[in-house]
Design an enzyme around this catalytic site. Sequence first.
Site, PDB file in Angstrom:
ATOM      1  N   LEU A 168     187.182  16.078  60.664  1.00 55.35           N
ATOM      2  CA  LEU A 168     186.477  15.427  59.776  1.00 55.35           C
ATOM      3  C   LEU A 168     184.824  15.576  59.663  1.00 55.35           C
ATOM      4  O   LEU A 168     184.273  15.811  60.772  1.00 55.35           O
ATOM      5  CB  LEU A 168     186.471  13.487  61.271  1.00 55.35           C
ATOM      6  N   ALA A 169     184.058  15.266  58.758  1.00 55.32           N
ATOM      7  CA  ALA A 169     182.543  14.999  58.565  1.00 55.32           C
ATOM      8  C   ALA A 169     181.975  14.396  58.258  1.00 55.32           C
ATOM      9  O   ALA A 169     182.398  13.384  56.843  1.00 55.32           O
ATOM     10  CB  ALA A 169     182.297  16.549  58.005  1.00 55.32           C
ATOM     11  N   GLY A 176     174.613   8.177  59.470  1.00 64.34           N
ATOM     12  CA  GLY A 176     173.745   6.950  60.492  1.00 64.34           C
ATOM     13  C   GLY A 176     173.831   5.757  59.328  1.00 64.34           C
ATOM     14  O   GLY A 176     173.990   4.313  59.539  1.00 64.34           O
ATOM     15  N   GLY A 178     177.949   4.939  59.101  1.00 62.37           N
ATOM     16  CA  GLY A 178     178.804   4.028  59.644  1.00 62.37           C
ATOM     17  C   GLY A 178     179.765   4.906  58.521  1.00 62.37           C
ATOM     18  O   GLY A 178     181.256   4.438  59.176  1.00 62.37           O
ATOM     19  N   GLY A 180     181.068   7.675  59.866  1.00 61.41           N
ATOM     20  CA  GLY A 180     182.812   8.763  61.132  1.00 61.41           C
ATOM     21  C   GLY A 180     183.375   7.068  61.166  1.00 61.41           C
ATOM     22  O   GLY A 180     184.498   7.362  61.139  1.00 61.41           O
ATOM     23  N   ASN A 207     179.300  18.829  70.915  1.00 57.87           N
ATOM     24  CA  ASN A 207     178.735  17.529  69.776  1.00 57.87           C
ATOM     25  C   ASN A 207     178.796  16.251  70.041  1.00 57.87           C
ATOM     26  O   ASN A 207     179.685  15.479  70.335  1.00 57.87           O
ATOM     27  CB  ASN A 207     180.327  18.135  68.876  1.00 57.87           C
ATOM     28  N   TYR A 214     184.048   8.603  68.985  1.00 61.78           N
ATOM     29  CA  TYR A 214     184.952   8.744  69.652  1.00 61.78           C
ATOM     30  C   TYR A 214     185.407   7.372  70.948  1.00 61.78           C
ATOM     31  O   TYR A 214     185.992   6.656  71.419  1.00 61.78           O
ATOM     32  CB  TYR A 214     185.977   9.846  69.920  1.00 61.78           C
TER      33      TYR A 214
END
Length: 230
Positions: A168-169, A176, A178, A180, A207, A214
Amino acid sequence: MPVHVNIKPLHWENEFFQFQSALIELDGEMPLTDALFAGYDLVQAKVLSQQTAELDALSALGFKLVEGEADFVLGIASASRPEGIRIARKEHISALREAASGAFAQSRFRAPWYQPGDSGRFYAQWIENAVLGTFDHQCLLAISEQGDLQGFISLRELADGSARIGLLATLPEAQGLGVGQRMIEAASDWCRARRLTRLHVATQLGNLPALRLYHRCGGVIERTAYWLYR
């Protein structure tokens, strides 16, 4: 206390990186001794953080800490499908390879254990394989309103009725915004469509943005572990 292990050659990695490496599996049948490492350029071990006796035994044999890892589990939310998510296709592979090669520079495949550039090559191949469905089962893209790539997430369905996020990247220019969280929502939707009940994901303890993401998405830490190399 005596530590017993098994040692497993990492055939795919050995072919990719062009040197001989193996992974130690704890709770095996053979006593942990120097003799096990003959013929290997690199030996890896992943040890749960509470396994202090095993950590001490590996340290005494010259293993060094590479990174810590946290493994999260997330429930499958009953939310609507997020906007701006697409399935990655073959025509996206070139852009995804470039993005993945720069996104994980501090991975455990970094120097001095691997050659400069090896980490980038590894993750570029990983995301290509995810698009093709030959490692992770699918890759999803986050796309802006203008059609620009903002991020990617790869997913694998597991035999126990759950799924795991592979990569996931978020691209630097989309940080910034949103992205993710939107990709986590897309992963949850992907799981819901397949009647999968849980979503797993691991990240480095260093990280902090991923750890915060998460946690914000309802993730609970299942376990923490350390990677060690000799």
